[in-house]
Design an enzyme around this catalytic site. Sequence first.
Site, PDB file in Angstrom:
ATOM      1  N   GLY A   5       0.837  -1.203   0.000  1.00 54.30           N
ATOM      2  CA  GLY A   5       0.000   0.000   0.000  1.00 54.30           C
ATOM      3  C   GLY A   5       0.861   1.237   0.000  1.00 54.30           C
ATOM      4  N   ASP A  65      -0.204   8.805  12.347  1.00 55.93           N
ATOM      5  CA  ASP A  65       0.935   9.691  12.114  1.00 55.93           C
ATOM      6  C   ASP A  65       1.511   9.527  10.702  1.00 55.93           C
ATOM      7  OD1 ASP A  65       0.534  10.473  14.645  1.00 55.93           O
ATOM      8  OD2 ASP A  65       2.389   9.652  15.489  1.00 55.93           O
ATOM      9  N   PHE A  85       1.296   9.130   3.867  1.00 60.92           N
ATOM     10  CA  PHE A  85       1.798   8.113   2.946  1.00 60.92           C
ATOM     11  C   PHE A  85       1.070   6.771   3.039  1.00 60.92           C
ATOM     12  CE2 PHE A  85       5.256  10.860   4.489  1.00 60.92           C
ATOM     13  CZ  PHE A  85       5.494  11.567   3.324  1.00 60.92           C
ATOM     14  N   GLY A 102      -5.238 -12.096   1.924  1.00 62.86           N
ATOM     15  CA  GLY A 102      -5.711 -11.618   0.646  1.00 62.86           C
ATOM     16  C   GLY A 102      -5.472 -10.133   0.513  1.00 62.86           C
ATOM     17  N   VAL A 103      -6.134  -9.535  -0.490  1.00 60.48           N
ATOM     18  CA  VAL A 103      -5.967  -8.100  -0.733  1.00 60.48           C
ATOM     19  C   VAL A 103      -7.291  -7.408  -0.468  1.00 60.48           C
ATOM     20  CG1 VAL A 103      -5.214  -6.364  -2.370  1.00 60.48           C
ATOM     21  CG2 VAL A 103      -4.398  -8.698  -2.586  1.00 60.48           C
ATOM     22  N   ARG A 150      15.282  10.744  11.621  1.00 60.81           N
ATOM     23  CA  ARG A 150      16.133   9.567  11.625  1.00 60.81           C
ATOM     24  C   ARG A 150      17.145   9.618  10.487  1.00 60.81           C
ATOM     25  NH1 ARG A 150      13.435   3.911  11.559  1.00 60.81           N
ATOM     26  NH2 ARG A 150      13.260   4.246   9.328  1.00 60.81           N
ATOM     27  N   TYR A 202       4.116   5.424  23.511  1.00 60.43           N
ATOM     28  CA  TYR A 202       5.010   5.445  22.361  1.00 60.43           C
ATOM     29  C   TYR A 202       6.413   5.740  22.848  1.00 60.43           C
ATOM     30  CZ  TYR A 202       4.888   5.828  17.276  1.00 60.43           C
ATOM     31  OH  TYR A 202       4.987   5.578  15.929  1.00 60.43           O
TER      32      TYR A 202
END
Lengths: 630, 592
Positions: free
Chosen positions: B170, B237, B241, B306-307, B449, B512
């Site tokens: 994805g 977050d 994308f 599956g998709v 990063r 987190y």
Amino acid sequence: MKCYTPVIYKGLSPCKPHAIKSAVLQSEQVQYVIKQLAKELGESPDIIQEEATEILDEMGHRMQLGAVRFFAFTLSKIFKQLFQRVCVNEEGMQRLQHAIQEHPVVLLPSHRSYVDFLMLSYLLYTYDLALPVIAAGIDFLGMKIVGELLRRAGAFFMRRSFGGNRLYWAVFAEYVKTMLRNGYAPIEFFLEGTRSRTAKTLTPKFGLLSIVMEPFFKREVFDTYLVPISISYERILEESLYAYELLGVPKPKESTSGLLKARRILSDNFGTIHIYVGQPVSLRTLASGRINRCPYNLVPRHLPQKPSEDIQEFVSDVAYKMELLQIENMVLSPWVLVAAVLLQNLPAMEFELLIEKTLWLKGLTQTFGGFIEWPDNLCAKKAVLSGLTLHSNIACLVDGHVVLNDKGVEDGAVGEIVFRRALAVLMCATYRNQLLNVFVRPALVAIALQMAPSFRKEEVYSCFSFLRDVFSDEFIFFPGISLKDFEEGCFLLTKCDAIQTSQQEIYPTDKGSGTVSFLSAMFRPFVEGYQLIFRYLSKEMKEAFNEKQFIPGARNFVFQLLEKGSTQCYEALSSDMQKNALSALVQLGAVKRKKTPNGFTYNVNQEAVSKILDMFDARIPVQKPVAARL
Amino acid sequence: MQSHCFWGSEPGLGESSTLPWQELLKWNGWGYNDSKFIFNKKGQAEFTGKRYRLGGMVLPTFKEWIEKTFGASLEHKTTSRTSLNVNDVPPSVVNEEFLQDLRATKISYSQDAEDRVFRAHGHCLHEIFVLREGMFKRIPDIVVWPVCHEDVVKIVELACKHNLCIIPFGGGTSVSSALECPEEEKRTIVSLDTSQMNRILWIDEKNLTACVEAGIVGQDLEKQLAESGFCTGHEPDSMEFSSLGGWVATRASGMKKNIYGNIEDLVIHIKMVTPRGIVEKNCQVPRMSTGPDIHHFIMGSEGTLGVVTEVTIKIRPVPEYQKYGSVVFPNFERGVACLREVAKQRCAPASIRLVDNAQFQFGHALKPQVASIFTSFLDGLKKFYITKFKGFDPNILCVATLLFEGDREKVLQHEKQVYDIATKFGGLAAGEDNGQRGYMLTFVIAYLRDLGLDYYVIGESFETSVPWDRVLDLCRNVKERIVRECKEKGVQFAPLSTCRVTQTYDAGACVYFYFAFNYRGISDPIHVYEQIERAAREEILANGGSLSHHHGVGKLRKRWMKESISDVGLGMLRSVKEYVDPNNIFGNKNLL
């Protein structure tokens, strides 16, 4: 004037004792138990809350710096009177100082004397470290002023037994854990549970240890440091008291006037105290790989939860490990060697021979890893002489011979003589006993060599394993590693050239026969003593009995034999040995123990006990499944 | 209304339609090519590009923070290779018969090395490291771009026919090694890229639902819905994308779940193509009692079954008003206690997050030189709070950031309620700007990063969920564990080990962690890093935390699955996999 500013756990601000108390009372843990009890007993929670408050008041410490200073001042005076020197391993104190700042710390000293915790608190005070809170037996409370002073110096008190009282347990556990979690002060308690009257490490108690470990298991703290501390006395303050107690002369109850009478002692000399503060052991490191599953994740952490079997086993292992570390670090004085030699050469021994033997034993002890305080420049004669001076109440030098000091009343009745002799032997044994846990593995191999019908390894190991089981309450063995202990014993004996091993066999060397016989003689009082006690049980105890009947019965039995002169095993009079022997039979399944409202009752399986006796006498071979790979 | 797209492109800059998406993104790091942290000629840190509010700004104190925090120095630099070396890339092995069949379907595909490498990884540290300095041992052999549900059906049929392995792709933002190709896979690996399935099929304003193709990327979905005055409110977050199908496949969670819910609350209907056929429900209803919900086999299946091709998702009118906020607490403990109380009263704003002191310091270090909206946080504090209210130690205090959403009046009312609670826990309101900045940092922190990697600093984030009563213990212990493990593994400088509470629930919270260290002097930093991360995860589990709150399991956390859901639980999942995909066509080896 010196200012006392102890280092503290990660910059924590100190908390007043009453604030801790109210935190404990209000804690979910205690509140939960209060509500539960209220429901079960149909009483108002307020009443039970009240009860909890009382328990806490009785228990809690009231550490006040004033009292600590007063105590420190008085103690320094008293200690200077009593003892010549106090030796501490400096680097141990430094390690401790680091540990205290890093994580909650639990101090685990050995327990030989009441002086133990006074001395330890005094020591920490002198080194500017946070004073520990100490779990002490509640009988101290009988000592009015001193009890209160101890309390103000940071001691807190626990009842000797409170197994059944859930409220007491909850309040006590929460109190300890609160102190620990918040790092207010190091917690100090004695794994042995009580003062060892024999100077031989007692098998550990697990209750307190599992309480202090719980905050880590529940991850309320990141880690906890366990610090084994070995305190050894050149001469034990209570030595004669202990001997009387072991012989069944009732122990005086702790009272302030008793302590004042002990002032007489003040004019006496008790030599040197050695304190070895061991490397702090990280509980997290011990647990890594051991406690993988997270048994506390599925239940709220404040609910009382019985530890899983895994955890119980782990707690027990840690307890033994800590005691073994105490033993390893225990400083032994030369007198300990003298006592061990002397006991094998009663009633009298040539002075020169004693020196020679002592020196020889020094070498052997060092080979076995014993930690002897013997300065390089100290000649053996001086060492023995200074021991004799310090312990003139036990033995003395007469006409070039060292004799046991057992002459109380001249020309007394036979019974009186036996009693006097027993007293002297037991006092002397107190010092030899300090060697036993260092010697026990090679010594049991040596005895097994004499017991086994052949030198075949399996047979020797079977005997060793049998002896280890029999003496599992008498000496400290790490649970379950019989084979490893055997290998260690063999290794140490090989190291001192006493035995040789081949693929299948273990046999004594000619050169080593002296060592082997010395070792077996060293442990003979136990081998013989146990046999006497077993014999008593198999012959005299046809019906159910309790401990109160057993101890005097066994004592009388042995006493009569001693009077008749048919045994020389004075140590079998010791109630400590009698209890251990009984519990060994319970563990071997030869005696059934039942819990009743008034304590335990015992039932002897005569046949099983006779069989064990026969194994001792090597009349029948020890039957034990042999470990597959030897 | 304030722009809710502070994270992404300003209107008019959305170039995704003019340039292929892949071209816009870094091939060896996070996010857009044009957006990154650099040190300019004066040695000052700067964030490039114009996509984020921080873009083009100089960050004067950032360099010092990096040096102080990591002991890193600008003189010690590592450089990534500048472009992919095509010769290193494993060759594409594809059976000619399959290619013929594929061509017949008219579905576009590529065997180009760059296309294949781009889809061979997610964004775990080790994956980025490999891109910069090495090469993957196994990558997809071919990439296919279906444009609709029917195309996916055809591809799956072909894969079954030719016995191929399909790995759905994805947005490629996985942080669980879920996209890595199993090295031992001998069959042709087909990367099924859903990015061309990105249309909103319909919007149902009566029921407030929208049917959307699963390849749509978060920001496009929100942008397109906004044109009709709607939003989903789902903002993980990674939403710039990551794709709708990816959210479903990993059980994603969004920042504003307090209003809109997590993915499992948002989804009304899912259509998924499996080797067994198509799985879906017969109606689009809010709830049904028809045995265990089949959606829950799909959500979190991580591409093993599956998709996902089409999803009907709840939509809401775009909120009238948004307001940021922030609160300073004297310490982390008080902050957590306040969040717990807010959760108890069920009055959590759209988002409420609590950062610890280290992250507060980090936010401070990212303060730009100019721009009035970034009025100095600490200076203001120093003047007012610290001097006035003693006990606010700048090295202990922590900050909660808030986001309120709804109609204006209610927002203001809600805001007051939350601030009142905060006051009870010693909290002091610290202004809107600080709140907004906090949320912006969430998006740019991911870019950091890549900068760190240039200066021997490696790092990663990971998350967990934990009951309220264990939040503090877990945070403290995990941070401490990281510090200790670093020390033990020979890391020369103390690591950055920091956490924040990012979600509140009735019964617990999501925590987190960020963790980074300077690896100079260590020969195998990735291995050391992985050992430490593993230890941190063990610590989380021992403290009663979960294996994952929303990142998923992938291949990175598989080893703890049995412990997490029991043997029988694992068997249940396995039997579903066995029925749905007996030949392991979806062979990415995630999860089980």
